[in-house]
Design a protein around this motif. Sequence first.
Motif, mmCIF file in Angstrom:
data_model
loop_
_atom_site.group_PDB
_atom_site.id
_atom_site.type_symbol
_atom_site.label_atom_id
_atom_site.label_comp_id
_atom_site.label_asym_id
_atom_site.label_seq_id
_atom_site.Cartn_x
_atom_site.Cartn_y
_atom_site.Cartn_z
ATOM 1 N N PHE A 1 -9.540 38.663 28.419
ATOM 2 C CA PHE A 1 -10.236 39.468 27.376
ATOM 3 C C PHE A 1 -11.538 39.108 27.688
ATOM 4 O O PHE A 1 -11.726 37.961 26.730
ATOM 5 C CB PHE A 1 -9.532 40.004 26.333
ATOM 6 C CG PHE A 1 -9.711 41.366 25.660
ATOM 7 C CD1 PHE A 1 -10.985 41.904 25.628
ATOM 8 C CD2 PHE A 1 -8.711 41.865 24.871
ATOM 9 C CE1 PHE A 1 -11.288 43.037 25.323
ATOM 10 C CE2 PHE A 1 -9.058 43.256 24.351
ATOM 11 C CZ PHE A 1 -10.451 43.618 24.463
ATOM 12 N N GLY A 2 -12.643 39.689 28.520
ATOM 13 C CA GLY A 2 -13.884 38.963 28.353
ATOM 14 C C GLY A 2 -14.888 39.894 27.677
ATOM 15 O O GLY A 2 -14.762 41.181 27.628
ATOM 16 N N THR A 3 -15.951 39.397 27.160
ATOM 17 C CA THR A 3 -17.115 39.915 26.450
ATOM 18 C C THR A 3 -18.390 39.309 27.065
ATOM 19 O O THR A 3 -18.682 38.144 26.988
ATOM 20 C CB THR A 3 -17.094 39.854 25.073
ATOM 21 O OG1 THR A 3 -15.840 40.283 24.456
ATOM 22 C CG2 THR A 3 -18.101 40.747 24.306
ATOM 23 N N TRP B 1 -17.880 35.213 26.821
ATOM 24 C CA TRP B 1 -16.859 34.518 26.375
ATOM 25 C C TRP B 1 -15.292 35.188 26.925
ATOM 26 O O TRP B 1 -15.588 36.449 27.312
ATOM 27 C CB TRP B 1 -16.701 34.166 24.823
ATOM 28 C CG TRP B 1 -16.354 35.208 23.911
ATOM 29 C CD1 TRP B 1 -16.967 36.354 23.739
ATOM 30 C CD2 TRP B 1 -15.158 35.444 23.229
ATOM 31 N NE1 TRP B 1 -16.486 37.203 22.979
ATOM 32 C CE2 TRP B 1 -15.274 36.382 22.501
ATOM 33 C CE3 TRP B 1 -14.097 34.324 22.932
ATOM 34 C CZ2 TRP B 1 -14.159 36.912 21.581
ATOM 35 C CZ3 TRP B 1 -12.951 34.716 22.238
ATOM 36 C CH2 TRP B 1 -13.128 35.879 21.431
ATOM 37 N N SER B 2 -14.503 34.515 27.066
ATOM 38 C CA SER B 2 -13.131 35.209 27.492
ATOM 39 C C SER B 2 -11.887 34.580 26.741
ATOM 40 O O SER B 2 -12.028 33.213 26.809
ATOM 41 C CB SER B 2 -13.095 34.879 29.163
ATOM 42 O OG SER B 2 -11.743 35.556 29.348
ATOM 43 N N THR C 1 -15.880 32.382 33.163
ATOM 44 C CA THR C 1 -15.362 32.381 31.999
ATOM 45 C C THR C 1 -13.939 32.951 32.121
ATOM 46 O O THR C 1 -13.120 32.143 31.766
ATOM 47 C CB THR C 1 -15.954 33.194 30.973
ATOM 48 O OG1 THR C 1 -16.370 34.528 31.219
ATOM 49 C CG2 THR C 1 -17.241 32.371 30.323
ATOM 50 N N CYS C 2 -13.900 34.156 32.754
ATOM 51 C CA CYS C 2 -12.351 34.786 32.913
ATOM 52 C C CYS C 2 -11.401 33.954 33.888
ATOM 53 O O CYS C 2 -10.313 33.612 33.444
ATOM 54 C CB CYS C 2 -12.512 36.235 33.492
ATOM 55 S SG CYS C 2 -13.207 37.314 31.818
ATOM 56 N N ARG D 1 -22.829 32.196 21.148
ATOM 57 C CA ARG D 1 -21.337 32.169 21.387
ATOM 58 C C ARG D 1 -20.740 33.368 20.443
ATOM 59 O O ARG D 1 -21.552 33.865 20.059
ATOM 60 C CB ARG D 1 -20.991 30.933 20.446
ATOM 61 C CG ARG D 1 -21.397 29.561 21.328
ATOM 62 C CD ARG D 1 -20.994 28.480 20.551
ATOM 63 N NE ARG D 1 -21.396 27.282 21.128
ATOM 64 C CZ ARG D 1 -20.799 26.685 22.326
ATOM 65 N NH1 ARG D 1 -19.908 27.430 23.066
ATOM 66 N NH2 ARG D 1 -21.592 25.607 22.760
ATOM 67 N N PRO D 2 -19.483 33.573 20.584
ATOM 68 C CA PRO D 2 -18.883 34.793 19.701
ATOM 69 C C PRO D 2 -18.597 34.158 18.277
ATOM 70 O O PRO D 2 -18.503 33.262 17.893
ATOM 71 C CB PRO D 2 -17.468 34.719 20.688
ATOM 72 C CG PRO D 2 -17.055 33.297 21.004
ATOM 73 C CD PRO D 2 -18.379 32.912 21.406
#
Length: 176
Positions: free
Chosen positions: A143-145, A129-130, A91-92, A152-153
Amino acid sequence: MSDQGTLSAEERAIVEAAAARARGALHSGSPLRDVLSVLTAAVEALGKHRVVASILVLDREGLLRNGASPNLPADYLDAIDRLKPDPRVGTCAAAAATGEVVETPSFLEDARWSELRHLPMALGFAGAWSMPIKREGRVLGTFGTYFRERRRPTAAERAAMGVLAPVAAEAIAGAW
């Protein structure tokens, strides 16, 4: 965190306080990692510590380096250190390459994670997600989580990141 398009009053207070603390640390000359750690801590607090946040910064060679990931183990960070932005990887790296938000609701079902999925899954993460960190159209990092469940976010997580990512961009740009 609420699933609304806006942040609750409590969430907004957490995000705004973190943005102000990070800007204060930046303007007082704190190291970049300390400034960015304030932002990752806010994301984790909003996620009730069911998420882990990470900021990766593009170095002068165009490779992703750890900016602040205080709750990821060193061996994980070593494994992803110096990733090249690539729309086909994670993702990042994909967000850094495309300049767009990248979601991975499930590591098991996303081909971008075929070579790397064992790394986050070994830590109990199911998805991520990023968001690219940009300034004047230029990608400075991501900025990833990471999520502990497949998902999903939320709209609220996106709203919070929309406030925090520009602060990260200010800090990274100032460090260059």
